[in-house]
Enzyme design. Structure first.
Site, PDB file in Angstrom:
ATOM      1  N   SER A  19      -9.078 -20.324  23.969  1.00 14.07           N
ATOM      2  CA  SER A  19      -9.574 -20.800  25.449  1.00 14.07           C
ATOM      3  C   SER A  19      -8.653 -21.130  26.297  1.00 14.07           C
ATOM      4  CB  SER A  19     -10.282 -21.985  25.100  1.00 14.07           C
ATOM      5  OG  SER A  19     -10.941 -22.006  23.820  1.00 14.07           O
TER       6      SER A  19
HETATM    7  C1  LIG Z   1     -13.449 -19.886  21.833  1.00 13.94           C
HETATM    8  S1  LIG Z   1     -12.563 -20.219  19.831  1.00 13.94           S
HETATM    9  C2  LIG Z   1     -11.727 -21.702  19.547  1.00 13.94           C
HETATM   10  C3  LIG Z   1     -10.504 -21.196  20.862  1.00 13.94           C
HETATM   11  C4  LIG Z   1      -9.459 -22.250  19.373  1.00 13.94           C
HETATM   12  N1  LIG Z   1      -9.721 -23.659  19.292  1.00 13.94           N
HETATM   13  C5  LIG Z   1      -8.479 -21.354  20.073  1.00 13.94           C
HETATM   14  O1  LIG Z   1      -6.959 -22.404  20.169  1.00 13.94           O
HETATM   15  O2  LIG Z   1      -7.738 -20.780  19.638  1.00 13.94           O
HETATM   16  C6  LIG Z   1     -14.482 -20.227  18.740  1.00 13.94           C
HETATM   17  C7  LIG Z   1     -14.132 -20.183  17.829  1.00 13.94           C
HETATM   18  O3  LIG Z   1     -15.052 -21.058  16.848  1.00 13.94           O
HETATM   19  C8  LIG Z   1     -15.230 -19.743  15.796  1.00 13.94           C
HETATM   20  N2  LIG Z   1     -17.045 -20.337  15.037  1.00 13.94           N
HETATM   21  C9  LIG Z   1     -18.422 -20.082  15.531  1.00 13.94           C
HETATM   22  N3  LIG Z   1     -19.290 -20.956  15.345  1.00 13.94           N
HETATM   23  C10 LIG Z   1     -18.951 -21.138  14.152  1.00 13.94           C
HETATM   24  C11 LIG Z   1     -19.014 -22.345  13.165  1.00 13.94           C
HETATM   25  N4  LIG Z   1     -20.176 -22.236  13.016  1.00 13.94           N
HETATM   26  N5  LIG Z   1     -17.718 -23.762  12.366  1.00 13.94           N
HETATM   27  C12 LIG Z   1     -16.937 -23.517  11.817  1.00 13.94           C
HETATM   28  N6  LIG Z   1     -16.340 -22.200  13.760  1.00 13.94           N
HETATM   29  C13 LIG Z   1     -17.015 -21.626  14.156  1.00 13.94           C
HETATM   30  C14 LIG Z   1     -15.297 -18.847  16.653  1.00 13.94           C
HETATM   31  O4  LIG Z   1     -15.656 -17.979  14.944  1.00 13.94           O
HETATM   32  C15 LIG Z   1     -14.555 -18.942  16.598  1.00 13.94           C
HETATM   33  O5  LIG Z   1     -12.671 -18.670  16.177  1.00 13.94           O
END
Ligand SMILES: C[S@@+](CC[C@H](N)C(=O)[O-])C[C@H]1O[C@@H](n2cnc3c(N)ncnc32)[C@H](O)[C@@H]1O
Length: 454
Positions: free
Chosen positions: A79
């Site tokens: 992010s």
């Molecule tokens: C914006 S990224 C997170 C960024 C992360 N915190 C970083 O530092 O790189 C969003 C993540 O949320 C995950 N995601 C989407 N839906 C989800 C769910 N229902 N439960 C857990 N993770 C989920 C995606 O696979 C993705 O990797």
């Protein structure tokens, strides 16, 4: 490298994140490039790889790095750092805190949390993403992070946390997070309502109109301002479950909320109908009791505006207060003028987002769209056909389109009048109460009623 990271920290601060010494040190210490070794998509659509020209400069911009796409849609990323900083500050991590992160992604945020002294459990729905995050953490020598593959709706069953941070856009708060967020912190109900600064995640890459950071009125937000506001209404100390910092869908964007649950024995009731949208309140009958909810009352404040990629699974369930999805470019019919400009000086991006938030409170049809002939994304009340409605521009003028144009133009004008007569409330001035809603088999706590500070 040291220089790159020093400039990175300065840039994050300049872009509106109030960095504590601990947060500055964390951003300076963790090598972001170690979390994107398979590269990321640049804004021009090309793929940046380690060793390619300008790779490290790109890594250390204050920008989202999209690390995985499916059918051209971003499904994982690191992010925007200033947004991460604002969210981490809202979480108020103390050394030794147990933190649950939903959305492990690259593992970079988990690494920052660990450097801040937290004991982190992070969950991601994509098993390959979890494995890459695991390797990245190992590469940097950051130990102790517990990585789980699975749907974050369940949180981390059997564990207890001092705080929960959600790094993916959701429709509401899972009851599991409230149960797992330790009701232990004593608070006199004053806490961060957040800096008046903005981060934006990755909507810019999802093909949506100009919603990315720096480009649109919702996404841009580079202004800085201090912490402001108080979270709670009363002065009496109360024991509440630790904060849940979570981007929750509102009018086509994901303002980050600081959510607290007051524990109680009551079970929640699922609401499935909306009444009085113009009052910003949800009415209707409660249907079906949901056993096992630890929270009796769940309240929230806006920390900052943002736009995140959307979660998979029940966390994004549609419910009675859901707004329409943002409208992609070229989906709208041409718009004509319906009401003239009302302000000589158009609202700046911050005030426009405040208006946007209020519009989302007062209308379940508020979202954003690329209005033909206009740059960037625009606040729109979308009609039921999804091709027309009324757009509210930063100068207070109204454009409208479609068979229901007069009705939507009148509603837009009413929203503008109402926002002005309420003295242009900022988004953090809303006291939000959440209600349990959605599928009774997998309910979520969603914003349901809003009240303005007196
Ligand atoms: C914006 S990224 C997170 C960024 C992360 N915190 C970083 O530092 O790189 C969003 C993540 O949320 C995950 N995601 C989407 N839906 C989800 C769910 N229902 N439960 C857990 N993770 C989920 C995606 O696979 C993705 O990797």
């Amino acid at each position: 490298m040291t220089d790159l990271r020093r400039r990175f920290v300065e840039r994050i601060r300049r872009d509106g994140a109030p960095l504590s010494p601990q947060l500055s040190a964390a951003f300076a210490a963790v090598p972001r490039e170690a979390f994107v070794v398979d590269g990321f998509q640049r804004r021009d659509g090309t793929w940046a790889r380690p060793g390619s020209a300008g790779f490290l400069e790109d890594v250390y911009r204050n920008d989202v790095l999209v690390t995985k796409l499916e059918a051209g849609i971003p499904v994982s990323s690191s992010s925007q750092p200033s947004l991460m900083a604002i969210m981490l500050a809202a979480l108020d991590v103390q050394p030794g805190d147990r933190v649950l992160e939903i959305g492990a992604g690259t593992g970079y945020n988990a690494a920052l949390l660990t450097v801040l002294g937290a004991r982190v459990t992070t969950v991601d729905v994509q098993a390959d993403v979890v494995e890459r995050a695991r390797s990245a953490l190992a590469r940097t020598g950051i130990a102790g992070v517990r990585l789980l593959a699975g749907d974050g709706y369940a949180g981390a069953p059997g564990e207890r946390f001092d705080g929960v941070i959600v790094t993916v856009g959701v429709a509401g708060v899972s009851p599991s997070w409230l149960e797992q967020a330790q009701p232990g912190r004593l608070t006199n109900a004053t806490a961060h309502a957040g800096p008046r600064a903005v981060g934006e995640e990755s909507t810019a890459r999802s093909g949506l109109p100009g919603a990315g950071e720096g480009s649109g009125p919702v996404g841009a937000g580079r202004e800085s301002a201090g912490w402001s506001g108080q979270v709670g209404a009363g002065d009496e100390p109360v024991v509440r479950s630790g904060p849940i910092v979570v981007p929750v869908e509102h009018a086509g964007t994901h303002p980050v909320l600081a959510v607290h649950g007051l524990p109680g024995r009551a079970v929640g009731s699922v609401q499935d109908s909306v009444g009085g949208a113009a009052q910003g309140s949800v009415g209707g009958a409660a249907q079906g009791l949901v056993e096992g909810s630890a929270a009796a009352s769940v309240t929230a404040r806006v920390v900052c505006p943002s736009g995140f990629m959307t979660a998979a699974g029940p966390l994004t369930a549609r419910h009675a207060r859901s707004h329409p999805h943002p409208v992609p470019a070229d989906s709208l019919a041409p718009f004509g003028h319906a009401a003239p400009s009302r302000w000589d000086r158009p609202l700046d991006s911050l005030a426009y987002r405040d208006l946007w938030y209020a519009a989302g409170v007062w209308s379940t049809r508020a979202t954003h769209a690329a209005v033909p002939g206009r740059d960037g994304s625009t606040l729109i009340l979308l009609d039921e056909t999804g091709t027309g409605g009324a757009a509210i521009l930063p100068d207070g003028s109204v454009l409208s389109s479609g068979a229901q144009a007069p009705r939507y133009a009148a509603e837009a004008t009413e929203i503008l009048d109402r926002w002005e007569s309420a003295n242009r409330p900022p988004m953090h001035a809303w006291r939000i109460t959440l209600a349990l809603t959605g599928d009774p088999a997998a309910p979520i706590w969603c914003p349901a009623t809003w009240e303005l500070d007196k």
